[in-house]
Design a protein around this motif. Structure first.
Motif, PDB file in Angstrom:
ATOM      1  N   SER A  56       0.822  -1.211   0.000  1.00 20.07           N
ATOM      2  CA  SER A  56       0.000   0.000   0.000  1.00 20.07           C
ATOM      3  C   SER A  56       0.855   1.259   0.000  1.00 20.07           C
ATOM      4  O   SER A  56       1.978   1.264   0.498  1.00 20.07           O
ATOM      5  N   ASN A  94       0.704   3.712   1.826  1.00 24.01           N
ATOM      6  CA  ASN A  94       0.456   4.359   3.123  1.00 24.01           C
ATOM      7  C   ASN A  94       1.782   4.853   3.710  1.00 24.01           C
ATOM      8  O   ASN A  94       2.240   4.378   4.749  1.00 24.01           O
ATOM      9  N   ALA A 152      -3.357   6.154   6.762  1.00 18.09           N
ATOM     10  CA  ALA A 152      -4.493   5.393   6.240  1.00 18.09           C
ATOM     11  C   ALA A 152      -5.187   4.577   7.316  1.00 18.09           C
ATOM     12  O   ALA A 152      -6.341   4.182   7.150  1.00 18.09           O
ATOM     13  N   THR A 174      -3.728  10.383  -2.070  1.00 22.37           N
ATOM     14  CA  THR A 174      -3.971   8.951  -1.871  1.00 22.37           C
ATOM     15  C   THR A 174      -2.770   8.216  -1.293  1.00 22.37           C
ATOM     16  O   THR A 174      -2.877   7.032  -0.987  1.00 22.37           O
ATOM     17  N   GLY A 211      -3.379   9.543   3.296  1.00 23.59           N
ATOM     18  CA  GLY A 211      -4.377   8.550   3.684  1.00 23.59           C
ATOM     19  C   GLY A 211      -5.790   8.905   3.281  1.00 23.59           C
ATOM     20  O   GLY A 211      -6.749   8.590   3.997  1.00 23.59           O
TER      21      GLY A 211
END
Length: 489
Positions: A107, A109, A114, A310, A314
């Motif tokens: 991810s 993140n 997130a 994104t 998060g």
């Protein structure tokens, strides 16, 4: 540029050739069988047939269990991956009730926002109660709340530009903005490895598009000089405007843009710069302000700054930052602002809160700690992978680190073996990368602890030995070096 070992390139070409040959062989018999069956098309041309979906049917479906894995929790350092089964050789996948707790290396993140955050999450929940999950309207109608104007002010201040405008989707920020900025009679010079959103935006603009060798300022200057001398096709009139488009961190390479050199060249030839900071804003720089801060470039020298929420923040959506005149023009003309639903209020509040944490406005030093941790984690993980003998792309400080796999058989092997040992990784292959350059893309987060990283390194090293992707000799460990010294003495 990636230099592929000769033997690796040969075996990779052979593997793809074998898959292609067997796929064509199966398609031949499929046509014979289908010829005997009644057709339901009734005069309609088939939507997908032949080479149009050959790659999907004969290559992708074999390994589709390695992609699109559903998760059942927030994309934190560890998350829940839902297991799937197939009863028809991977053509379809069915979810099971089994869940695996996996270390998350896939991810975006980067700063850990997130997952539930002590400062951001309560404020996002409060904004949900006060406003709604969606504005159900475009920005120019009823889709602008106090949060949207506050967010635009915070973004402009954070990136160091006079004004900013935000959109509900990061991909659309590029693909919808570029056709508004430039059109027929204009020239776009794009890095050869720019993101697909930039490629589609450039194609949709109607402008002439030229490409320069990835992250090579000398070739950019050569292309600029040639195109200025030649002018527009056929008429040879001067270009109406020239736009150079680059990324801060290239998402499939993990490389930092050579921004200082590119800025100098664009100034020399009076070309505008469009900088996509989707993966760099919030993730690099002393205070998280992206590659401009990291590389010492004045934001006044970058004409259009683009980024997304994104990754580091998060949330969702994207932004364009620039002069007040530019932002006002975009608000009057950009379809993504005029017709698309505005970013949801809870998402906007999440971004505002995340920026406040980075700026220290939450009354703590958590933002600085997150930035220090993502930098430390990224450099440590990259260094250890290289010591093990993996071919790792990218630069220091970048949280994106691709591990080269090359051979198509190693794509599912690496992904499945890592998942068996509770490490979730993302593998990337054609058409997202060139045919020969399949890779596993590791994304590091500030939420990863040193224990998490050590476990990931242990698993990746073990799987790397099993799959055979350690293309360089490993560095001897300290213990082996000490034993060698004792023997010498």
């Amino acid at each position: 540029m990636i230099t592929i070992p000769y033997l690796t390139a040969l075996t990779t070409y052979f593997s793809y050739g074998l898959l292609f040959a067997f796929g064509q062989f199966r398609d031949f018999f499929r046509k014979i069988i289908d010829w005997w069956k009644a057709s339901n098309l009734q005069g309609y041309a088939p939507i997908c047939l032949g080479l149009e979906d050959f790659y999907v049917r004969r290559l992708y479906l074999r390994i589709q269990d390695c992609f699109g894995r559903p998760i059942a929790s927030a994309p934190d350092a560890w998350f829940d991956v839902i297991e799937r089964i197939s009863n028809d050789n991977n053509k379809t996948l069915k979810r099971t009730t089994k869940i695996s707790r996996c270390l998350n290396l896939g991810s975006y993140n980067y700063l850990g926002f997130a997952a539930a955050d002590e400062y951001c999450t309560p404020r996002a929940i409060e904004s949900l109660k006060k406003f709604s999950p969606s504005t159900c309207s475009a920005r120019v109608d009823g889709g602008t709340t106090t949060l949207h104007t506050e967010l635009e002010d915070y973004v402009a201040n954070f990136v160091g530009k006079p004004a900013a405008v935000v959109f509900g989707m990061g991909y659309v920020t590029n693909s919808a903005i570029l056709p508004v900025l430039i059109g027929k009679g204009g020239l776009i010079i794009s890095d050869s490895l720019n993101h697909n959103s930039i490629v589609n935006g450039a194609r949709g603009s109607g402008a002439t598009v030229r490409v320069f060798i990835h992250n090579t300022p000398s070739h950019l200057e050569k292309v600029l000089r040639e195109q200025i001398a030649e002018g527009q096709p056929r008429t040879h009139r001067p270009w109406k405007k020239i736009l150079v488009v680059v990324e801060g961190i290239y998402s499939m390479e993990g490389e930092l843009c050579k921004l200082p050199e590119i800025v100098a060249i664009c100034k020399k030839y009076k070309a505008y710069i469009y900088l996509d900071e989707a993966h760099s804003i919030g993730a690099v720089g002393k205070t998280g302000r992206g590659v401009c801060e990291l590389l010492g470039v004045d934001t006044a020298d970058v004409d259009i700054m683009m980024g997304t929420f994104t990754k580091s923040f998060g949330s969702c959506g994207g932004y364009i930052a620039g002069s007040k005149e530019l932002i006002q023009y975009l608000k009057y003309t950009c379809p993504a602002h005029l017709y698309a639903t505005s970013i949801s209020p809870p998402s906007a509040q999440q971004i505002i809160s995340a920026i406040k944490v980075l700026l220290g406005e939450d009354g703590s030093s958590r933002g600085a700690q997150k930035l220090a941790r993502i930098r430390e984690n990224s450099n440590f993980f990259r260094s250890e992978l290289q010591k093990m003998g993996f071919e790792v792309l990218g630069d220091n400080d970048s949280p994106v680190m691709p591990i080269m796999l090359y051979n198509p058989a190693k794509i599912p092997a690496f992904s499945r073996e890592c998942l068996k040992q509770n490490v979730a990784v993302v593998t990337v292959a054609f058409p997202a990368t060139p045919l020969l350059l399949a890779r596993a893309r590791i994304c590091i987060s500030a939420s990863h602890t040193r224990e998490d990283l050590l476990k990931a390194l242990e698993v990746i090293s073990r799987v790397g030995d099993l799959v055979g992707i350690k293309y360089f000799p490993a560095e001897p460990k300290k213990q082996q070096l000490e034993e060698g010294r004792v023997k010498l003495e």
